[in-house]
Design a protein around this motif. Structure first.
Motif, mmCIF file in Angstrom:
data_model
loop_
_atom_site.group_PDB
_atom_site.id
_atom_site.type_symbol
_atom_site.label_atom_id
_atom_site.label_comp_id
_atom_site.label_asym_id
_atom_site.label_seq_id
_atom_site.Cartn_x
_atom_site.Cartn_y
_atom_site.Cartn_z
ATOM 1 N N ASP A 60 0.847 -1.203 0.000
ATOM 2 C CA ASP A 60 0.000 0.000 0.000
ATOM 3 C C ASP A 60 0.875 1.243 0.000
ATOM 4 N N PHE A 61 1.932 1.174 0.809
ATOM 5 C CA PHE A 61 2.834 2.320 0.919
ATOM 6 C C PHE A 61 3.466 2.637 -0.441
ATOM 7 N N GLN A 62 3.887 1.565 -1.131
ATOM 8 C CA GLN A 62 4.508 1.755 -2.446
ATOM 9 C C GLN A 62 3.533 2.400 -3.431
ATOM 10 N N LYS A 63 2.269 1.901 -3.383
ATOM 11 C CA LYS A 63 1.249 2.433 -4.294
ATOM 12 C C LYS A 63 1.001 3.918 -4.015
ATOM 13 N N GLU A 64 0.908 4.236 -2.727
ATOM 14 C CA GLU A 64 0.524 5.590 -2.347
ATOM 15 C C GLU A 64 1.677 6.591 -2.541
ATOM 16 N N ASN A 69 13.415 5.802 -3.329
ATOM 17 C CA ASN A 69 14.376 5.077 -2.501
ATOM 18 C C ASN A 69 13.880 3.636 -2.286
ATOM 19 N N HIS A 70 14.688 2.774 -1.671
ATOM 20 C CA HIS A 70 14.252 1.394 -1.469
ATOM 21 C C HIS A 70 12.990 1.358 -0.601
ATOM 22 N N PRO A 71 11.923 0.626 -1.041
ATOM 23 C CA PRO A 71 10.660 0.669 -0.291
ATOM 24 C C PRO A 71 10.783 0.259 1.174
ATOM 25 N N ILE A 72 11.635 -0.703 1.486
ATOM 26 C CA ILE A 72 11.746 -1.145 2.890
ATOM 27 C C ILE A 72 12.316 -0.008 3.750
ATOM 28 N N ILE A 73 13.299 0.688 3.217
ATOM 29 C CA ILE A 73 13.912 1.804 3.945
ATOM 30 C C ILE A 73 12.882 2.905 4.166
ATOM 31 N N GLU A 74 12.171 3.244 3.090
ATOM 32 C CA GLU A 74 11.206 4.347 3.188
ATOM 33 C C GLU A 74 10.022 3.980 4.081
ATOM 34 N N TRP A 75 9.588 2.720 3.986
ATOM 35 C CA TRP A 75 8.456 2.251 4.809
ATOM 36 C C TRP A 75 8.822 2.351 6.289
ATOM 37 N N ASN A 76 10.017 1.898 6.601
ATOM 38 C CA ASN A 76 10.516 1.918 7.977
ATOM 39 C C ASN A 76 10.511 3.352 8.523
ATOM 40 N N LYS A 77 11.010 4.274 7.702
ATOM 41 C CA LYS A 77 11.096 5.683 8.110
ATOM 42 C C LYS A 77 9.689 6.287 8.246
ATOM 43 N N HIS A 78 8.854 6.004 7.277
ATOM 44 C CA HIS A 78 7.512 6.583 7.232
ATOM 45 C C HIS A 78 6.709 6.213 8.492
ATOM 46 N N HIS A 79 6.850 4.953 8.942
ATOM 47 C CA HIS A 79 6.031 4.513 10.068
ATOM 48 C C HIS A 79 6.655 4.773 11.425
ATOM 49 N N TYR A 80 7.970 4.783 11.495
ATOM 50 C CA TYR A 80 8.582 4.860 12.833
ATOM 51 C C TYR A 80 9.216 6.205 13.157
#
Ligand code: HEM
Length: 549
Positions: A60-64, A69-80
């Motif tokens: 979902d994060f990738q879609k939105e 940047n690498h999705p795992i890195i960005e996801w981690n930053k976005h949520h935490y």
């Protein structure tokens, strides 16, 4: 009666399996998450979904956000830690399918892991299983046992100083050849329009082929690959990168999320294609090996320097008992060696285009180290004649080295380590890690922590590595800069990578120069955003540059 007993036995095993499945995929995971949450390690709420874990949230994060940047890195930053703050949690949680992973974001914990506690963890066995189809049992994902140690020693010997001297000659030849006989073919009245990632990927693939496999620089290898059911000839670098990216994405396929035990099997259409393509790649390398066997001495001649390359070293060493083990290491070298160096160089070119001042300083610095760099009456070959192992020390000014470091910092080609795994229960940085727990070193975050790199951490400033600027950019924790990993698993090619960068950059900057500028972006948007080219995701980047020639 017999059929009743059969049914009972079947039911017994069926329910046993179901019970194991429920325990392994739900109960065990929830217990572990609870264990870490109690210690203050956060888990984003979406990851509590059974089996699917963080994957839905990640998709979902990738879609939105469509992160570059690498999705795992960005996801981690976005949520935490969505806003730059001084207090990044030292460890954050991720649930990839039903596999728990911990992200280590702080240098103090990485230091303890790499220096005093390194006997309590190793490479995660899952990485080896996943990548087996491409790199087999190579040292990259192998456990740190005696066999790994012996193999690593042999491989490192291909990169000894006397051999590097020969390789420097090869890198110069390959680069000049690429610029003059390939890139310049695209010249028109506007300059030379090229896609930066593609040209650097092909250049460093050729460097790898010539330095480590003694291939003539005339050869531009292609491999037959299946692309959506059709056979196509694909350049070797691109083919390896494609297979690797597909392999890395496999654990996030729905079927493999639910039944990760199926990882060694290739069931879906795209997986069967991946297997076929990986086998073609391996067959290509086996061919190189067979050709080399026919040669008598296995020496590479480069300029007036002769050296033994990686292939001849492996062919003559008892630790590499069969061709398959040699193919494994060769493919690893292509992967680990060329994608990483290509992305570092491509990023540097992009940052120079974005900053007139940095480019000016770099040109000034190169002039101080190489007399022919700024002399327009001198050719690329003349400049190349000045580049030696000794002059690459940059005795007069090290700005090129600072640019290399800053590129590795701002956009680490390997943004997080391969998956690691605790071999014992251990306390590190005040956190208790369970035996068998998987974790990553979040190198990207280490390179961007605000308290270490300051509010300008997202800007390209090579001066931060200059001891003369220590008052502006105070010293960081030593583990805040970790592009090559560290400890016993530190990258074997780090010196080679630095040397290759220091040869390619001056040659490219001399070849493309109009009023001190290397070129400009075709798409003006690139002037304002970070290039975000990393070694794990080369395919995503399409940056066209109009080089000045
Ligand atoms: C800028 C360039 C490079 C960067 C940033 C880089 C980074 C890394 C990193 C982070 C690792 C550890 C990976 C992990 O966590 O599993 C690694 C391992 C490795 N690298 Fe590099 N690398 C670069 C260039 C090279 C080159 C040029 C070669 C070969 C000539 C190479 C060969 C290897 C090998 C064989 C390993 C596995 C070592 C082991 O586990 O024993 N790398 N590299």
């Amino acid at each position: 009666m017999q059929s009743f007993i059969d049914k009972m036995i079947f039911s017994f095993f069926f329910y046993l399996l179901l019970a194991y499945f429920v325990y392994d995929r739900f109960i065990r995971i929830y217990m572990r998450m609870h264990f870490y949450r109690k210690q203050g390690i956060p888990y984003h709420f979406n990851i509590n979904l059974p089996i699917i874990g963080s994957v839905k949230s990640l998709k979902d994060f990738q879609k939105e956000h469509n992160p570059t940047n690498h999705p795992i890195i960005e996801w981690n930053k976005h949520h935490y830690f969505p806003n730059d703050s001084d207090t990044v949690p030292p460890i954050t949680g991720l649930l990839l399918g039903s596999q728990l992973r911990l992200m280590v974001n702080r240098p103090e914990i990485v230091e303890e892991m790499l220096i005093t506690q390194n006997k309590y963890y190793d490479k995660h066995p899952g990485s080896a299983t996943n990548s087996d189809i491409v790199v087999g049992k190579s040292i990259l994902f192998a456990q740190s046992d005696l066999q790994w140690q012996q193999k690593r020693k042999v491989i490192s010997s291909a990169l000894y100083k006397d051999r590097l001297r020969g390789m420097i000659e090869t890198i110069k030849d390959v680069t000049i050849k690429a610029i003059e006989s390939d890139w310049m073919l695209h010249k028109d009245q506007n300059g030379v329009s090229l896609e930066i990632v593609n040209i650097m990927q092909n250049l460093f693939m050729q460097v790898t082929l010539s330095c480590f496999f003694g291939q003539s620089i005339e050869v531009k290898p292609t491999v037959s690959q299946l692309v959506k059911g059709e056979h196509k000839e694909v350049r070797l670098g691109e083919a390896i990168q494609n297979s690797f990216e597909q392999v890395m994405g496999r654990p996030l396929q729905p079927l493999l999320i639910v039944f990760r035990e199926l990882l060694p099997y290739f069931i879906t259409q795209s997986d069967r294609e991946l297997k076929q393509n990986a086998l073609s790649l391996r067959a290509f390398i086996r061919n190189l090996i067979n050709e080399r066997r026919k040669l008598q001495d296995g020496q590479v001649q480069s300029g007036n320097v002769q050296y033994k390359d990686l292939l001849s070293i492996l062919l003559n060493d008892p630790n590499f008992e069969n061709d398959d083990s040699i193919v494994d290491e060769c493919l690893t070298f292509f992967l680990a060696g060329s994608m990483t160096t290509a992305s570092t160089t491509a990023n540097t070119v992009c940052y120079l285009i974005q900053s007139n001042e940095t480019e000016k300083k770099l040109r000034e610095s190169l002039k101080q180290n190489f007399d022919y760099f700024a002399d327009s009456s001198k050719t690329l070959q003349d400049l190349a004649s000045e580049i030696t192992l000794e002059t690459l020390d940059l005795r007069n000014d090290e700005y090129l080295k600072y640019c290399f470091n800053e590129s590795l910092r701002i956009e680490p080609p390997v943004p997080f380590s391969s998956s690691l795994c605790m071999t014992e229960e251990v306390t590190i940085g005040g956190f208790i890690f369970k035996k068998g727990e998987g974790f990553y070193h979040n190198c990207y975050q280490l390179h961007h922590n605000l308290d270490q790199w300051g509010p300008t951490h997202d800007e390209y400033i090579p001066e931060r590595f200059d001891p003369g600027h220590v008052h502006e950019y105070p010293k960081r924790h030593p583990m805040s800069f970790l592009p090559f990993s560290g400890g016993k698993r530190v990258c074997v090619g780090k010196t080679f990578a630095e040397i290759a960068f220091k040869i390619v950059m001056p040659l490219v900057m001399k070849a493309f120069n109009k009023d001190g500028r290397i070129g400009e972006f075709a798409d003006k948007e690139h002037y304002t955003k970070k290039p975000h080219i990393n070694g794990l995701q080369l395919k995503r980047s399409k940056i066209i540059i109009n080089f000045n020639a």
